[in-house]
Motif scaffolding. Structure first.
Motif, PDB file in Angstrom:
ATOM      1  N   GLY A 143      -4.149   6.270   4.985  1.00 57.38           N
ATOM      2  CA  GLY A 143      -4.562   5.505   3.860  1.00 57.38           C
ATOM      3  C   GLY A 143      -4.288   4.015   4.060  1.00 57.38           C
ATOM      4  N   VAL A 144      -3.220   3.635   4.818  1.00 54.61           N
ATOM      5  CA  VAL A 144      -3.100   2.361   4.970  1.00 54.61           C
ATOM      6  C   VAL A 144      -4.028   1.974   6.136  1.00 54.61           C
ATOM      7  CG1 VAL A 144      -1.275   0.765   6.278  1.00 54.61           C
ATOM      8  CG2 VAL A 144      -0.637   2.415   4.609  1.00 54.61           C
ATOM      9  N   CYS A 184      -0.090   5.037  -0.550  1.00 56.53           N
ATOM     10  CA  CYS A 184      -0.971   5.229   0.677  1.00 56.53           C
ATOM     11  C   CYS A 184      -0.055   6.077   1.876  1.00 56.53           C
ATOM     12  CB  CYS A 184      -1.413   4.112   0.972  1.00 56.53           C
ATOM     13  SG  CYS A 184      -2.769   3.525   0.161  1.00 56.53           S
ATOM     14  N   SER A 185      -0.617   6.869   2.310  1.00 59.68           N
ATOM     15  CA  SER A 185      -0.169   7.559   3.601  1.00 59.68           C
ATOM     16  C   SER A 185      -0.761   6.549   5.040  1.00 59.68           C
ATOM     17  CB  SER A 185      -0.632   9.139   3.872  1.00 59.68           C
ATOM     18  OG  SER A 185      -2.043   8.761   4.092  1.00 59.68           O
ATOM     19  N   ARG A 205      -7.064   2.990   6.536  1.00 53.88           N
ATOM     20  CA  ARG A 205      -8.241   3.067   5.787  1.00 53.88           C
ATOM     21  C   ARG A 205      -8.423   1.773   4.994  1.00 53.88           C
ATOM     22  NH1 ARG A 205     -12.027   1.783   3.587  1.00 53.88           N
ATOM     23  NH2 ARG A 205     -13.878   2.973   2.556  1.00 53.88           N
ATOM     24  N   HIS A 206      -7.349   1.583   4.173  1.00 57.79           N
ATOM     25  CA  HIS A 206      -7.591   0.820   3.030  1.00 57.79           C
ATOM     26  C   HIS A 206      -7.037  -0.611   3.231  1.00 57.79           C
ATOM     27  CE1 HIS A 206      -9.050   3.664   0.176  1.00 57.79           C
ATOM     28  NE2 HIS A 206      -7.892   4.408   0.701  1.00 57.79           N
ATOM     29  N   ALA A 219       0.765  -1.358   0.013  1.00 58.19           N
ATOM     30  CA  ALA A 219       0.099   0.059  -0.072  1.00 58.19           C
ATOM     31  C   ALA A 219       0.927   1.259   0.007  1.00 58.19           C
ATOM     32  CB  ALA A 219      -0.823  -0.046   1.284  1.00 58.19           C
ATOM     33  N   LYS A 220       1.895   1.221   0.774  1.00 61.05           N
ATOM     34  CA  LYS A 220       2.849   2.425   0.714  1.00 61.05           C
ATOM     35  C   LYS A 220       3.557   2.703  -0.508  1.00 61.05           C
ATOM     36  CE  LYS A 220       3.946   2.336   5.835  1.00 61.05           C
ATOM     37  NZ  LYS A 220       5.054   2.003   6.823  1.00 61.05           N
ATOM     38  N   ASP A 276       2.142   2.262  -3.420  1.00 61.26           N
ATOM     39  CA  ASP A 276       1.086   2.579  -4.325  1.00 61.26           C
ATOM     40  C   ASP A 276       0.637   3.990  -3.951  1.00 61.26           C
ATOM     41  OD1 ASP A 276       0.781   0.247  -5.613  1.00 61.26           O
ATOM     42  OD2 ASP A 276      -0.817  -0.679  -4.391  1.00 61.26           O
TER      43      ASP A 276
END
Length: 559
Positions: free
Chosen positions: A464-465, A460-461, A467-468, A455-456, A458
């Motif tokens: 974001g990590v 993601c903060s 949340r997703h 995720a990072k 891609d």
């Protein structure tokens, strides 16, 4: 001979299922007792010996009548040996029968043999309960002497009143909105006040009260109703009348009593019938619509609703008509099973309390899920100085009893101006709780690190990590926390008791406590309200137990 492997496996599964079923039955016994007790009348709660099931309603078609199931059959007391009981039982029964005959209490209108037999059972049980245990081992003469002391006139009269069910009508009073009260047609005997149809009235005095005995027989009259009608003068205008109060002692028949009032060309009818499910003196109140119907008061009255026009318009007078309608056994059962729940709704603003409890549960669940998951994410997936020390400090708060932090918390919230508000009951949940943070941290540590790294990459903060990646992976643990939070918030009693003093802000748990104070010793009513409160928790757990068990079993598992 070696037992087949399949047989051993089947026996193991059967044993496991038997243990699970046995445990379920064992832990459901308190709730079953609570639910069954909510169907009982208040006098059934104190029956000795206690019974699981409520008594069958009589649904009497004639009154007065003898209740054949009022007392348990005569049996041997536990302290008395069987041989001794066989020896003294005839003498005790004879002494009891002589005391009943000497009292000359059974009324002439009652079936003498039936009433005498039922009275003997009740008197015998009460006397056997009061005799000391050692008396059963003394001589017959000494036992009879001690037995005779128990056979007091008050005991005999009390057993007669319990076995002989009667519908008694007492005085009728009117009360104005200016608190002026008068007894209507005070100078006349009660039976002379009413015009009876399908029944008869006879004046008598019971327990020092002048009253009238209402006798009816629906089988002889050919219709299942009896009517009483009275024209009553008022000392104040009908427009100023607030309520009517009738003293009565029902016959425990569970028949329905309706009221119709006519005055000044208008008619009012009772919004619901009164259920004659008691055999104690009480005051039946009919009240005109007022602001009291929307207040927080205990609504112990029956509302008189407008029911059109009437041909009765005598100035300064009103006409009251009481209609007693017989119920079938099925209707009586339904009325009895619902009676305590109906009065629970009337005695307290039940749906208001439910709305407040639901709001608190929702806000606490949202707060705990958000606050605990964010804190757990910081402890489980982020690296920052002092993380382990802070986590140990967090776990240390689990060692503190609630009584230690109760006073400091009260002072803090009072200085914030949150006393007697609902804020204090849900805002702190957004800070999370130590146990929930620990549970989610252990769950998050089992999530593969590769998912977070991907995720990072891609873009993601940290949020974001969270949340997703993190939230979708900890669904079972979040469901477990939601269940725990709902149960804790729904059953929370101590917090509202400390921080709230306005009854309009009470949640359901504190509202039922107030009901206990207002209802006095009416345990059937309290059991009904408690069953209504416990039902959502039980239903929610049955529907959500899969997520609960999954969240517990997966916590701490890695990869």
């Amino acid at each position: 001979m070696v037992e087949p492997r399949g047989t051993r496996g089947l026996a193991r599964r059967l044993t496991l299922y038997a243990l699970l079923v046995g445990g379920s039955v064992l832990f459901s016994i308190p709730f079953a007792w609570l639910l069954l007790s909510s169907f009982k009348t208040n006098d059934e709660q104190f029956r000795d010996p206690p019974t699981w099931l409520p008594r069958t309603p009589s649904a009497a078609t004639a009154s007065p009548y003898v209740a054949r199931d009022e007392f348990e059959p005569v049996g041997r007391p536990r302290a008395c040996p069987r041989m001794r009981w066989d020896e003294v039982r005839p003498a005790l029964l004879d002494a009891t029968a002589k005391a009943v005959d000497a009292a000359k209490l059974p009324p002439h209108s009652a079936p003498a043999d039936e009433l005498r037999s039922e009275m003997l059972e009740g008197i015998f049980l009460a006397a056997a309960r009061n005799v000391a245990d050692q008396a059963w081992f003394e001589s017959v003469e000494t036992l009879l002497e001690k037995w005779s002391r128990q056979l007091t006139p008050s005991l005999i009269a009390n057993c007669r009143d319990k076995a002989y069910k009667r519908f008694l009508i007492g005085p009728l009073r009117a009360k104005s909105i200016e608190q002026q009260e008068e007894t209507l047609r005070r100078a006349e005997p009660t039976a002379s006040v009413w015009q009876a149809q399908g029944c008869t009235l006879a004046n008598q005095t019971t327990e020092g009260r002048p009253c009238a005995l209402l006798s009816y027989d629906f089988a002889k009259s050919g219709k299942r109703e009896a009517t009483l009608s009275a024209v009553l003068p008022l000392g104040f205008p009908v427009a100023k009348m607030k309520k009517l109060i009738l003293s009565l002692r029902p016959d425990h028949s569970w028949n329905a009593l309706d009221a119709t009032l006519e005055a000044d060309g208008q008619r009012w009818a009772s919004a619901e019938p009164y259920n004659a499910g008691s055999d104690q003196w009480q005051e039946l109140v009919w009240q005109f619509p007022s602001d009291d119907d929307r207040s927080m008061k205990v609504k112990s009255w029956i509302v008189l609703k407008p029911a059109g026009v009437s041909d009765f318009a005598e100035p300064g007078k009103m006409r009251l008509t009481l209609t007693l309608r017989g119920r079938s056994r099925t209707e009586a059962w339904g009325t009895k099973l619902w009676n305590n729940f109906r009065w629970a709704f009337k005695h307290m603003p039940f749906w208001r309390y439910v709305a407040i409890s639901s709001f608190l549960c929702l806000m606490n669940i949202v707060g705990q899920l958000l606050g605990s998951s964010l804190a757990a994410y910081a402890f489980a997936r982020l690296r920052w100085p002092g993380r382990e020390f802070c986590f140990i400090l967090l776990l240390g708060t689990l060692m503190l009893p609630g009584a230690v932090t109760m006073v400091p918390s009260f002072l803090i919230f009072k200085n914030l101006g949150w006393y007697n508000t609902l804020l204090v009951l849900w805002v702190p949940s957004f800070c999370g709780s130590a146990f929930n943070i620990f549970l989610l941290r252990q769950f998050m540590r089992g999530i593969p690190k590769d998912l977070e790294d991907a995720a990072k990459i891609d873009g993601c903060s940290y949020l974001g990590v969270y949340r997703h990646v993190i939230l979708p992976s900890i669904g079972p643990a979040l469901a477990t926390i939601a269940i725990f939070t709902f149960m804790g918030s729904w059953n929370n009693f101590m917090g509202p008791l400390i921080f709230l003093n306005d009854q309009s802000k009470y949640p359901l748990a504190l509202g039922i406590f107030g009901l206990q104070t207002q209802a006095g010793g009416n345990f059937g009513l309290i059991m009904a309200a408690s069953a209504l409160m416990a039902l959502p928790v039980v239903v929610m757990f049955f529907f959500c137990q899969r997520y609960f068990i999954q969240g517990i079993t997966l916590t701490g598992m890695k990869n």
